[in-house]
Design an enzyme around this catalytic site. Structure first.
Site, PDB file in Angstrom:
ATOM      1  CB  SER A  60     -61.031 -48.067 -28.917  1.00 43.34           C
ATOM      2  OG  SER A  60     -60.155 -47.502 -29.654  1.00 43.34           O
TER       3      SER A  60
ATOM      4  CD  GLU B 239     -62.244 -40.664 -29.448  1.00 47.95           C
ATOM      5  OE1 GLU B 239     -61.691 -41.372 -29.139  1.00 47.95           O
ATOM      6  OE2 GLU B 239     -63.176 -40.866 -30.276  1.00 47.95           O
TER       7      GLU B 239
ATOM      8  CG  HIS C 178     -60.640 -42.878 -26.971  1.00 50.63           C
ATOM      9  ND1 HIS C 178     -61.226 -43.621 -28.189  1.00 50.63           N
ATOM     10  CD2 HIS C 178     -59.623 -45.300 -26.905  1.00 50.63           C
ATOM     11  CE1 HIS C 178     -61.212 -44.478 -28.630  1.00 50.63           C
ATOM     12  NE2 HIS C 178     -59.769 -45.290 -28.072  1.00 50.63           N
TER      13      HIS C 178
END
Length: 503
Positions: free
Chosen positions: A186, A313, A409
């Site tokens: 990320s 995600e 995610h």
């Protein structure tokens, strides 16, 4: 052996598991407060005697309280520390993997249980994790103080300082300073991409792993406007004097107020949907150009790059309530306009999901906008610039008590670290791991270890013709990977500009 002689002093670690020794909370730079606040990192003070390194160091100023991780405590200032796990203390020189945590440049720490380095150390790596300045302390723009300029991207400069510590000290832990891989997820992955094009980081690492790299970057103008908003919320002038007189806790609180104002206002533009305030600043100095431009020009050609993203995600951000919900066609149209998405892009996603609700179409588009498409473009830019890139996609699902557990995610991280049995990751992976989950984790750990050791993760490098990709699922497919066939034709993104510069 659990005594290590670093350049600043002697540290004592502990037996973390079996033959793996860990040393936690080792300072790599001085506490960035007082006279050093808002400055580039300074060397850590030397110490005498033996420093006991059996606990993680304090986390950077932030408001988040994450499961299983320590919260920030105002007054804890020695936040610039590293942690090391080694399977060969005093032994052979092993490949080194340095991990940079994510958290929207505003929260998180190296102390999260899913970042424990034992499993990767057992796979033959010396593992290093680190803390760095976050939020306004690390990425907020501060005007010059009348004597000299205050650097933007202080969090990135902290990461460079940690990599220099690795170069100078990792040999005493059994690591090879000439074989260092830097990895992140990320905002941590986006940080790695920035390091690849930064002159200050050149030569400090030799391979890079980016999982779900975050696409937003800021211009100096955007960063300065954000400073004005935060300073106003804190009741201070947006000057060096005003900001330096504002405590870290007051800036954390003020940043939270600004974020909340964006959340409440659907007319506030792109930040309404994901009101992250900070990102790397394209300042022309610390970060001279964005990673896509720099990699395409060859800035990272000497660094092998391994890229991964998840297939769903943004469903995580919706599940935890950190994203605005878009449930009507009117809202979806406004979202597309606020981000300047090309005509036909949303329709392309709807064509793939003709029966899906508006929310699912929005989450699919937003996930690729912030992470998935950017991940592909990083790999392509690296290849265009003459470097090697490997592309992978995490697509593991399972049935959970509340339905399908998505490939969202952060779900890939505990698999790659070999930490799927940690209690804190149960929400991410949908409960206790199955035997198939553990086997998937074993394969992902082996891929990271192989890439860090030799530059080969176990499948062919990406190119514009074969477009090889490794898809991570619990059902084993071709271990060498196959041709990339994304769910949505990537051509519909052709008119979308990256990096994402959000006002």
């Amino acid at each position: 052996m659990d005594i290590f002689e670093t350049t600043r002093g002697t540290v004592r670690g502990f037996r973390a598991s079996g033959e793996v020794v860990a040393a936690l909370g080792i300072p790599y730079a001085a506490p960035p407060f007082g006279a050093l606040r808002f400055r580039a990192p300074a060397p850590a003070a030397a110490w005498t005697g033996v420093r006991e390194c059996t606990a993680f160091g304090p986390v950077a100023p932030q408001s988040a309280e994450l499961p299983g991780s320590p919260a920030w405590s105002p007054g804890d200032e020695d936040i610039l520390t590293v942690n090391v796990w080694t399977p060969a203390p005093g032994g052979d020189s092993l490949p080194v993997l340095v991990w940079i945590h994510g958290g929207a440049y505003a929260f998180g720490s190296s102390a999260q249980p899913d970042f424990d380095g034992v499993a990767l150390a057992r796979a033959g790596l010396v593992v290093v994790t680190l803390n760095y300045r976050l939020g306004f302390e690390g990425f907020g723009h501060v005007p010059a103080d009348g004597r000299d300029a205050i650097p933007d991207n202080r969090g990135l400069l902290d990461q460079v300082a940690a990599l220099r510590w690795v170069r100078e000290n990792i040999a005493v832990f059994g690591g090879d300073p000439g074989n260092v891989t830097v990895a992140g997820q990320s905002s941590g992955a986006a940080s790695v991409a920035c390091l690849m094009v930064m002159d200050r980081a050149r030569g400090l690492f030799h391979r890079a792993v980016v999982h779900s790299p975050a696409s937003p970057h800021h211009t100096p103008g955007i960063a300065a406007a954000t400073t004005r908003e935060v300073a106003a919320a804190a009741g201070r002038p947006a000057t060096w004097e005003g900001l330096a007189a504002t405590t870290p806790e007051a800036l954390v609180a003020a940043s939270g107020q600004v974020v909340e104002a964006y959340r409440r206002d659907p007319g506030s533009g792109s930040r309404h949907y994901d009101p992250s305030l900070h990102a790397p600043v394209l300042d022309g100095d610390v970060l001279p150009r964005d990673p896509l431009t720099g990699l395409a020009a060859g800035a990272g050609r000497e660094v092998d790059l391994l890229v991964c993203h998840t297939t769903e995600e943004y469903w995580l951000l919706d599940a935890v309530g950190s994203s605005a919900r878009v449930t009507t066609e009117e809202q979806l149209s406004r979202f597309a306009g606020d981000f300047g998405l090309p005509d036909g892009l949303v329709d392309g996603y709807r064509a793939v999901r003709p029966e899906a609700p508006v929310l699912d179409v929005y989450l699919a588009v937003f996930g690729d906008l912030l992470f998935g498409e950017y991940a592909h473009r990083l790999a392509e830019a690296q290849v265009r610039g003459g470097g090697r890139a490997f592309l992978s996609r995490f697509d593991r699902r399972r049935e959970g008590p509340s339905g399908v557990v998505r490939a969202w995610h952060c779900a890939d991280v505990p698999f790659a670290f070999g930490n799927v049995d940690e209690d804190c990751v149960a929400f991410l992976i949908g409960g206790a791991p199955t035997s198939a989950d553990r086997e998937l984790s074993r394969r992902m750990v082996a891929a990271w270890a192989g890439f860090a050791a030799t530059g080969d993760p176990g499948w062919p490098a990406y190119d514009d013709i074969a477009r090889q990709v490794r898809v991570w699922r619990t059902e084993e497919g071709d271990p060498r990977g196959g041709q990339d066939v994304p769910a949505v034709p990537r051509g519909i993104w052709a008119g979308a500009g990256f990096p994402l510069l959000r006002p």
